[in-house]
Motif scaffolding. Structure first.
Motif, PDB file in Angstrom:
ATOM      1  N   GLY A 117       0.767  -1.134  -0.124  1.00 21.57           N
ATOM      2  CA  GLY A 117       0.094   0.062  -0.046  1.00 21.57           C
ATOM      3  C   GLY A 117       0.649   1.370   0.059  1.00 21.57           C
ATOM      4  N   PHE A 118       2.100   1.259  -0.088  1.00 21.86           N
ATOM      5  CA  PHE A 118       2.871   2.547  -0.144  1.00 21.86           C
ATOM      6  C   PHE A 118       2.650   3.342  -1.458  1.00 21.86           C
ATOM      7  N   ARG A 119       2.418   4.600  -1.129  1.00 21.08           N
ATOM      8  CA  ARG A 119       1.939   5.561  -2.394  1.00 21.08           C
ATOM      9  C   ARG A 119       3.186   5.998  -2.878  1.00 21.08           C
ATOM     10  N   ALA A 120       4.378   5.907  -2.371  1.00 21.97           N
ATOM     11  CA  ALA A 120       5.594   6.163  -2.940  1.00 21.97           C
ATOM     12  C   ALA A 120       6.171   5.259  -3.734  1.00 21.97           C
ATOM     13  N   ALA A 121       5.619   4.045  -3.853  1.00 28.42           N
ATOM     14  CA  ALA A 121       6.018   3.081  -4.558  1.00 28.42           C
ATOM     15  C   ALA A 121       5.521   3.095  -6.176  1.00 28.42           C
ATOM     16  N   PRO A 122       6.041   2.793  -7.206  1.00 29.74           N
ATOM     17  CA  PRO A 122       5.221   2.891  -8.450  1.00 29.74           C
ATOM     18  C   PRO A 122       4.117   1.840  -8.519  1.00 29.74           C
ATOM     19  N   PRO A 123       3.235   2.289  -9.283  1.00 25.76           N
ATOM     20  CA  PRO A 123       2.284   1.132  -9.526  1.00 25.76           C
ATOM     21  C   PRO A 123       2.817   0.095 -10.537  1.00 25.76           C
ATOM     22  N   LEU A 124       2.170  -1.097  -9.937  1.00 27.92           N
ATOM     23  CA  LEU A 124       2.644  -2.474 -10.672  1.00 27.92           C
ATOM     24  C   LEU A 124       2.758  -2.314 -12.270  1.00 27.92           C
ATOM     25  N   PRO A 125       1.849  -1.969 -13.026  1.00 29.87           N
ATOM     26  CA  PRO A 125       2.004  -2.014 -14.484  1.00 29.87           C
ATOM     27  C   PRO A 125       3.219  -1.192 -14.979  1.00 29.87           C
ATOM     28  N   SER A 126       3.857  -0.095 -14.016  1.00 27.31           N
ATOM     29  CA  SER A 126       4.858   0.490 -14.670  1.00 27.31           C
ATOM     30  C   SER A 126       6.119  -0.151 -14.112  1.00 27.31           C
ATOM     31  N   LEU A 127       6.286  -1.442 -13.452  1.00 28.88           N
ATOM     32  CA  LEU A 127       7.465  -2.124 -13.258  1.00 28.88           C
ATOM     33  C   LEU A 127       7.924  -2.977 -14.288  1.00 28.88           C
ATOM     34  N   GLU A 128       9.010  -2.503 -14.804  1.00 28.72           N
ATOM     35  CA  GLU A 128       9.729  -3.799 -15.983  1.00 28.72           C
ATOM     36  C   GLU A 128       9.990  -4.896 -15.233  1.00 28.72           C
ATOM     37  N   ALA A 184      13.830   9.229  -3.801  1.00 32.96           N
ATOM     38  CA  ALA A 184      12.960   8.216  -4.062  1.00 32.96           C
ATOM     39  C   ALA A 184      13.034   7.447  -2.783  1.00 32.96           C
ATOM     40  N   VAL A 185      14.470   7.270  -2.398  1.00 27.00           N
ATOM     41  CA  VAL A 185      14.573   6.410  -1.204  1.00 27.00           C
ATOM     42  C   VAL A 185      14.060   7.187   0.186  1.00 27.00           C
ATOM     43  N   ARG A 186      14.385   8.556   0.142  1.00 30.06           N
ATOM     44  CA  ARG A 186      13.870   9.276   1.481  1.00 30.06           C
ATOM     45  C   ARG A 186      12.456   8.905   1.449  1.00 30.06           C
ATOM     46  N   ARG A 187      11.616   8.977   0.399  1.00 31.21           N
ATOM     47  CA  ARG A 187      10.173   9.181   0.403  1.00 31.21           C
ATOM     48  C   ARG A 187       9.777   7.793   0.609  1.00 31.21           C
ATOM     49  N   LEU A 188      10.346   6.462   0.475  1.00 29.99           N
ATOM     50  CA  LEU A 188       9.876   5.253   0.848  1.00 29.99           C
ATOM     51  C   LEU A 188      10.280   5.047   2.155  1.00 29.99           C
ATOM     52  N   LEU A 189      11.355   5.562   2.801  1.00 30.83           N
ATOM     53  CA  LEU A 189      11.699   5.189   4.248  1.00 30.83           C
ATOM     54  C   LEU A 189      10.763   6.095   4.992  1.00 30.83           C
ATOM     55  N   THR A 190      10.392   7.291   4.448  1.00 31.34           N
ATOM     56  CA  THR A 190       9.597   8.342   5.388  1.00 31.34           C
ATOM     57  C   THR A 190       8.303   7.724   5.534  1.00 31.34           C
ATOM     58  N   GLU A 191       7.833   7.281   4.457  1.00 35.36           N
ATOM     59  CA  GLU A 191       6.227   6.503   4.153  1.00 35.36           C
ATOM     60  C   GLU A 191       6.276   5.362   5.231  1.00 35.36           C
ATOM     61  N   ALA A 192       7.275   4.594   5.311  1.00 37.04           N
ATOM     62  CA  ALA A 192       7.545   3.364   6.084  1.00 37.04           C
ATOM     63  C   ALA A 192       7.047   3.583   7.524  1.00 37.04           C
ATOM     64  N   VAL A 193       7.499   4.752   8.117  1.00 37.37           N
ATOM     65  CA  VAL A 193       7.728   5.176   9.537  1.00 37.37           C
ATOM     66  C   VAL A 193       6.511   5.798   9.640  1.00 37.37           C
ATOM     67  N   ARG A 194       6.059   6.969   8.601  1.00 34.59           N
ATOM     68  CA  ARG A 194       4.795   7.920   9.052  1.00 34.59           C
ATOM     69  C   ARG A 194       3.461   6.901   8.883  1.00 34.59           C
ATOM     70  N   GLY A 195       3.536   6.021   7.887  1.00 35.68           N
ATOM     71  CA  GLY A 195       2.397   5.150   7.608  1.00 35.68           C
ATOM     72  C   GLY A 195       2.349   3.958   8.827  1.00 35.68           C
ATOM     73  N   GLY A 196       3.130   3.869   9.691  1.00 42.98           N
ATOM     74  CA  GLY A 196       3.066   2.941  10.695  1.00 42.98           C
ATOM     75  C   GLY A 196       3.488   1.522  10.169  1.00 42.98           C
ATOM     76  N   TYR A 197       4.092   1.363   9.165  1.00 42.92           N
ATOM     77  CA  TYR A 197       4.450  -0.131   8.585  1.00 42.92           C
ATOM     78  C   TYR A 197       5.494  -0.774   9.549  1.00 42.92           C
ATOM     79  N   CYS A 198       6.338   0.074   9.971  1.00 41.26           N
ATOM     80  CA  CYS A 198       7.456  -0.545  10.797  1.00 41.26           C
ATOM     81  C   CYS A 198       8.010   0.427  11.503  1.00 41.26           C
ATOM     82  N   GLU A 199       9.131   0.102  12.217  1.00 41.02           N
ATOM     83  CA  GLU A 199       9.927   1.062  13.093  1.00 41.02           C
ATOM     84  C   GLU A 199      11.380   1.470  12.382  1.00 41.02           C
ATOM     85  N   PRO A 200      11.968   2.555  12.837  1.00 44.98           N
ATOM     86  CA  PRO A 200      13.114   2.734  12.313  1.00 44.98           C
ATOM     87  C   PRO A 200      14.279   1.576  12.428  1.00 44.98           C
TER      88      PRO A 200
END
Length: 353
Positions: A117-128, A184-200
Motif C-alpha cells: 500500500g505504499f503511495r511512494a512506490a510505483p504502480p505495478l504496471p509501470s514496473l519492468e 525516492a529512497v527518502r520518500r519510501l523510508l519516510t512513508e514506512a515510518v509515517r504510515g506505521g508499517y514498521c519502526e526505524p
C-alpha cells in the motif's frame, strides 16, 4: 472397452477460461497437455504464449498485473503439482486453481511495497521487473520480468491479496538496493515510518545486513528516517499523556546534580514524583561498527545512575507506544502513584534540553 485407455482430459478451454490463466509446464502436463502441444499453441499467432521459461500465459494478449505477479512466483517457486495416477490428467475442482502454493518464493522490492500500500512506490504496471526473494542455494536465475534476489534466511511471508510478500523492512532493503535516486529512497523510508508499517530500527537493521549504508544517498535518507521516527514517537508520547489524563510533565529536559555532572536528557520528567520517561529509539546509525557499543553502554549507564539517585526511569519503545499506548500509560501512572511509597530522590537540577 479397453480399460487401460487413460481418461481423456477436459477440453483445454476450461484452462484458458479459468480465474487465472497462468500455468507452469508441470501443471499443464498434470492437466494432460504435452510439451509439444503447449509449444504448438505458443507459435506466432497462437492462442497461448510462453511468458517465462516453463511458465505459460493461456491467452495471446498482454498479462495483467496479477498474472505477472503469479507468473514470476511460479517461475521462482519450488515446483509442486498434484500427484495423480500415471496417464490420468488432473480434473479441476472448485478449489483449484484458486489456491496456489508458492514454496520458497516471496514478492519483494518495489512490487512488494506497492502491494503493502505504499503511495511512494510505483504502480505495478509501470514496473519492468518484479523482485522475487528466494533462498540463496536455489538454482534459478533472473529471466524476463523476474529478478531473482537471494537471501540466507527467507523471512516469514505476509499474505497480501493472496500473494506471499516480504515484510516491509526486507522489501524496503531490496528496493533501496536498486535505487540511485536519494529523494525516492527518502520518500519510501519516510512513508514506512509515517504510515506505521514498521519502526526505524528494523529498517536500519535490514539496510545494514544488506550492506547499503556505504552509499551516501542511503545514509542521508536513513538520518532523515531516524529523525522522523523520533519526532513521531514524541508526538505519540504527548498524545498519550493528554488522552489518558496523566499529570503534565516537563518535556525534553536535561538533568544534572547541583554543581555536579550532567546526568543525561529525558523526554518527560515529573520533578515532584522523580519519574522520568525515555523513548528508546536506539538504532545503529550509518558509520557505526557492530563492535563499537560505546553509545549503547552510555545509555545503560545513564539509566543506572538515575535509578541510584532514586529516579524511576520508564523506557518506552516507539512500537509499544504505537501498538499498546494504553498499557504504557498504565505503567507510567503506576510509577507516579508509587512515588509516595519510595524514599525521597536526590535533588537534581532540571534544565531545558
Amino acid at each position: 472397452m479397453n480399460h487401460n485407455t487413460p481418461l481423456s482430459p477436459r477440453p483445454l478451454r476450461h484452462l484458458a477460461d479459468g480465474p487465472r490463466r497462468v500455468l507452469t509446464a508441470a501443471q499443464l502436463r498434470a492437466h494432460g497437455v504435452s510439451a509439444a502441444e503447449a509449444d504448438e499453441r505458443c507459435r506466432p499467432g497462437g492462442s497461448w504464449q510462453q511468458f517465462l521459461p516453463g511458465v505459460y500465459l493461456l491467452h495471446p494478449g498482454p498479462p495483467t498485473s496479477e498474472e505477472r505477479l503469479h507468473a514470476v512466483l511460479m517461475y521462482a517457486a519450488r515446483e509442486s503439482v498434484p500427484h495423480t495416477a500415471p496417464g490420468v490428467p488432473v480434473q479441476p475442482t472448485a478449489g483449484e486453481p484458486h489456491r496456489p502454493v508458492y514454496a520458497e518464493a516471496l514478492i519483494t522490492g518495489l512490487a512488494a511495497l506497492t502491494l503493502h500500500g505504499f503511495r511512494a512506490a510505483p504502480p505495478l504496471p509501470s514496473l519492468e521487473r518484479i523482485d522475487v526473494l528466494v533462498p540463496r542455494l536455489r538454482r534459478v536465475r533472473s529471466a524476463g520480468p523476474a529478478r531473482i534476489v537471494r537471501t540466507a534466511a527467507l523471512p516469514a511471508p505476509e499474505t497480501v491479496t493472496g500473494l506471499p510478500v516480504a515484510p516491509v523492512p526486507r522489501a524496503l532493503a531490496d528496493a533501496v538496493a536498486e535505487l540511485t535516486d536519494g529523494d525516492a529512497v527518502r520518500r519510501l523510508l519516510t512513508e514506512a515510518v509515517r504510515g506505521g508499517y514498521c519502526e526505524p530500527a528494523s529498517v536500519v537493521r535490514e539496510l545494514t545486513e544488506a550492506r547499503l549504508l556505504s552509499r551516501a544517498h542511503v545514509v542521508d535518507a536513513v538520518n532523515s528516517l531516524l529523525a522522523e521516527g523520533r519526532a513521531l514517537a514524541e508526538t505519540r508520547l504527548y498524545r498519550m499523556v493528554r488522552e489518558y489524563g496523566l499529570p503534565e510533565p516537563v518535556w525534553n529536559v536535561d538533568l544534572r546534580l547541583p554543581g555536579g555532572p550532567h546526568l543525561g536528557g529525558v523526554d518527560a520528567y515529573w520533578p515532584e514524583r522523580a519519574v522520568a520517561v525515555e523513548l528508546d529509539t536506539r538504532a545503529p546509525r550509518p558509520g557505526d561498527r557492530p563492535e563499537d557499543e560505546a553509545g549503547w553502554s552510555e545509555y545503560t549507564r545513564k539509566r543506572e545512575h538515575l535509578e541510584r539517585l532514586g529516579i524511576t526511569v520508564v523506557h518506552i519503545t516507539p512500537r509499544r507506544l504505537r501498538d499498546t499506548m494504553d498499557q504504557q500509560a498504565t505503567v507510567i501512572r503506576t510509577a507516579l502513584m508509587a512515588a509516595a511509597d519510595r524514599d525521597p530522590a536526590a535533588y537534581v537540577v532540571v534544565l531545558p534540553r
